[in-house]
Design an enzyme around this catalytic site. Sequence first.
Site: not given
Ligand SMILES: C[C@@H](N)C(=O)N[C@H](C)C(=O)O
Ligand SMILES: [Zn+2]
Length: 187
Positions: A101, A108, A164, A167
């Site tokens: 990100h 997400d 997740e 994601h």
């Molecule tokens: C925090 C969650 N929405 C997320 O994006 N987790 C992944 C592992 C990240 O932080 O890259």
């Molecule tokens: Zn994410």
Amino acid sequence: MQSDQKSPLVNIAEFDSKFSYDVRYATDDNFLEQTVYDCVQCLLIPEVAEALVEANNYFCELGYMIQLYDCYRPLSVQKKMWEIYPNPGYVGNPYGSGSIHNRGAAIDMTIVKLDGTQLDMGSDYDFFGKEAHIDHPHNDTITANRKQLWSVMKKFGFSPIRTEWWHFNYDAKNYGLKVLDIDFDCE
Ligand SMILES: C[C@@H](N)C(=O)N[C@H](C)C(=O)O
Ligand SMILES: [Zn+2]
């Protein structure tokens, strides 16, 4: 924030495709229980934005659209997340390899029907537990909804992570991309 950094990011709203938004980090309804974004925006590097638009157009032909939870995330926000939930299974470690990100190459998201009806994906967004894992067994409806989500995203170059369902990282080389810490331009 490094305000002298020139942004390589583009706003998905500038592309000709209709997305739905549920950016909870722009509210206090999230696992941090605080607002960490000043506005709702989905910023990505151009290559990823283009692939996401193509995926959304494909979903639209099937009667769905992408609902965005998060796109580019400043490194400063990643650090706040890590402070609250320092578990690398669910939050990328900003003091290690960080998050995709932070590089504008992860999303997400879920899919909703074109009339906005939500699909059951087996857990809420940012539920940090086994029901969110992509290999956790669920009923036929949830399994079919997740398959719909992942099959199209994979077709357009995105990969899920094990823990997740929401994601997606774009392509395999993305840890080589530059980590960014640019604030949203909310004007
Ligand atoms: C925090 C969650 N929405 C997320 O994006 N987790 C992944 C592992 C990240 O932080 O890259
Ligand atoms: Zn994410």
